[in-house]
Design an enzyme around this catalytic site. Structure first.
Site, mmCIF file in Angstrom:
data_model
loop_
_atom_site.group_PDB
_atom_site.id
_atom_site.type_symbol
_atom_site.label_atom_id
_atom_site.label_comp_id
_atom_site.label_asym_id
_atom_site.label_seq_id
_atom_site.Cartn_x
_atom_site.Cartn_y
_atom_site.Cartn_z
ATOM 1 N N GLU A 287 0.867 -1.193 0.000
ATOM 2 C CA GLU A 287 0.000 0.000 0.000
ATOM 3 C C GLU A 287 0.894 1.230 0.000
ATOM 4 O OE1 GLU A 287 -3.375 -0.138 -0.350
ATOM 5 O OE2 GLU A 287 -2.832 -2.228 -0.675
ATOM 6 N N CYS A 321 -1.672 9.497 3.772
ATOM 7 C CA CYS A 321 -1.674 9.069 2.366
ATOM 8 C C CYS A 321 -2.974 9.505 1.703
ATOM 9 C CB CYS A 321 -1.508 7.563 2.289
ATOM 10 S SG CYS A 321 -2.627 6.703 3.380
#
Ligand code: NAP
Length: 517
Positions: A287, A321
């Protein structure tokens, strides 16, 4: 197992003076405990290393939060060997027993919540509300994955044919190397580790070099909850020194990584190469980053849009993020929304997070501070800076003022590259189609959002907005475990959807067994 229904851990109310006082107490207590040593933990043993990694307070870099062990390939080898032998018994441990350890760890984390928050404040420079959301999310991961394991423990139903029994169930995989980032050092580290563990795997855990003390605290809680020795091996060290070794080793069965795109792609490449004696194709859960956009059209509630843009751009200094780093505004409302965003951003309380009113603290570490400062120089060449100051040298803390660039071209570097700091690029679109086109014109695909009252626009974005998590008429950060499974695609990752129903199976081997009678 008779468990209460899953629900998200509530956030603390900072308007309640009792909570504020208790938090001050926790900061004092943890403050008295700074500077201690945190060795590696392999097979339950504390392992001293020749070198160490100092972890400092980003709001006051001269304050050392702790000295953490620095693993070399020798200790990495030891940890992989230990995890390999612990797998024999842990993989045979009943799923219920594994789930109970997560539930116990969740209860401990709840009891120690303020202390965990205080470590986040010192080591990560998190404002109180951000630290609270972090620890709540970690508790959620533990509670949710425990229940998910119970749901999956007997496999899933498949059709059968006459005269046969057909079974479909999951088994543990082996040794997982879990590599965590610094920006959510409690939540993501807990989530990745606990998912790997509850599914019956053993783990070598490498925290970020910048937040290893928090990693040590989480490890201690899981140990105290009753994890057998060797199931979770705490291996702080520099990624540049032990990362390749851990990823490449033949004993590694899978890698669970959250961090930058660059490191993620390297891991993917190294993991693909078969090593001597390796008997599997490694699984890689990666990720990575994002260049997330919030689109505002000309029908939107502009005040609400501006409010959520500011929160999504500057929460934890833009170091999520999921943070909004691009605002894409319809040309007709561009000036009005920009003005509102500038006003609201100017009013943000930025400083040392020593009280609940502080909304934004420092960026987390020196390399990050330098990177953001560099992007501010780039931005000054590419667009018009309408808010922000030149960062200092960081000596008094890694503080960067919230920064806004207007009239940003969609080809500009500040519109295309992940800055990961409090810098917002504001772009203009002729119409909604163009806004969506700009939003999608990135190799990333993590989060995104649309502010609109136009049903057609929302429906169009529902299918066409290229991001793993898309939000309408709200901020684009703060995904809730079990409610908003989280993960991106494109170069933002393998879309593993942490905190969702498909996450645990990524850590297991599905088996089909057929018996003919
Ligand atoms: P990073 O520099 O890629 O580091 C992440 C982890 O990888 C750290 O533990 C790091 O160790 C380690 N590492 C470094 N080099 C390695 C190598 N060659 N092999 C194996 N591991 C290695 O990322 P970061 O700066 O910590 O995190 C920020 C990034 O994470 C941003 O891009 C952000 O968008 C992304 N992120 C994504 C998500 C998501 O869910 N998609 C969530 C949070 C953050 P060291 O600390 O020693 O360098």
């Amino acid at each position: 197992m008779g468990l209460p229904a899953y629900k998200n851990e509530p956030y603390l109310d900072w308007s309640d003076e009792k909570n504020v006082e208790a938090m001050r107490g926790a900061l004092k207590k943890v403050g008295d405990d700074l500077g201690r040593e945190y060795p590696l933990i392999v097979g339950g043993e504390r392992v001293e290393t020749d070198g160490e990694i100092p972890s400092v307070n980003p709001a006051n870099p001269s304050q050392v939060v702790g000295h953490v062990g620095r693993a070399t390939e020798r200790e990495a080898d030891m940890a992989l060997e230990t995890a390999t032998s612990a797998f024999e018994s842990w993989s045979r441990t009943e799923p219920e027993a594994r789930a109970r350890i997560l539930l116990r760890a969740a209860a401990t984390m709840q009891r120690r919540k303020l202390e965990m928050l205080a470590w986040e404040v010192y080591e990560s420079g998190k404002p109180w509300a951000e630290a609270d959301a972090q620890v709540a999310e970690a508790i959620d991961f533990l509670e949710y994955y425990a229940r998910e394991m119970l749901r999956l423990k007997d496999g899933k139903d498949v059709y059968s044919v006459a005269g046969e029994e057909n079974e479909y169930f999951y088994q543990p995989m082996g040794v997982g190397v879990v590599i965590a980032p610094w920006n959510f050092p409690t939540a993501i580290l807990t989530g990745m580790s606990s998912a790997a563990i509850v599914t019956g795997n053993t783990v070598v855990l490498k925290p970020s070099e910048h937040t290893s003390v928090t990693g040590a605290k989480v490890t201690a809680i899981l140990e105290e909850a009753g994890l057998p020795e060797g199931v979770l091996n705490f291996l702080p060290g520099y990624g540049s020194e032990i990362g390749d070794y851990l990823v490449s080793d033949a004993r590694t069965r899978f890698i669970s990584f959250t961090g930058s795109m660059k490191t993620g792609l390297r891991i993917n490449e190294l993991a693909a190469k078969q090593q001597e004696g390796q008997r599997w194709i490694k699984r890689v859960i990666v990720e990575t980053g994002g260049k997330d956009a919030l689109v505002v059209d000309d029908s939107a509630d502009l005040d609400a849009a501006a409010e959520d843009l500011v929160k999504s751009a500057y929460g934890y200094a833009g170091q999520k993020c999921s943070a909004a780093s691009r605002a894409i505004l319809h040309q007709d409302i561009y000036d009005e929304v920009l003005q509102k965003v500038v006003e609201k951003t100017r009013a943000l309380n930025v400083g040392v997070p020593n009280n609940p009113e502080v909304f934004m603290g420092p960026v987390q570490n020196e390399p990050q501070f330098e990177k953001v400062a560099n992007y501010i120089e780039v931005g000054d060449e590419e667009a018009e800076r309408v808010l922000g100051e030149n960062p200092g040298d960081g000596g008094q803390g890694y503080f960067v003022k919230p920064t806004i660039y207007s009239e940003v071209d969609s080809e500009a570097r500040i519109a295309r590259e992940e800055i990961f700091g409090p810098v917002l690029s504001v772009l203009k679109a002729r119409d909604f189609d163009e806004a969506l086109k700009i939003a999608n014109d990135t190799p990333y695909g993590l989060t995104g959002g649309v502010y609109s009252r136009n049903r057609d626009h929302l429906e169009q974005a529902r299918t066409e907005f290229k991001a793993g998590n898309v939000y309408f008429n709200r901020g684009i950060t703060g995904a809730l475990v079990g409610v908003q499974p989280f993960g991106g695609y494109g170069l933002s990752g393998t879309d593993s959807k942490a905190g969702g129903p498909d996450y645990l199976p990524l850590h297991m081997l599905p088996r089909t067994v057929v018996e003919r009678f």
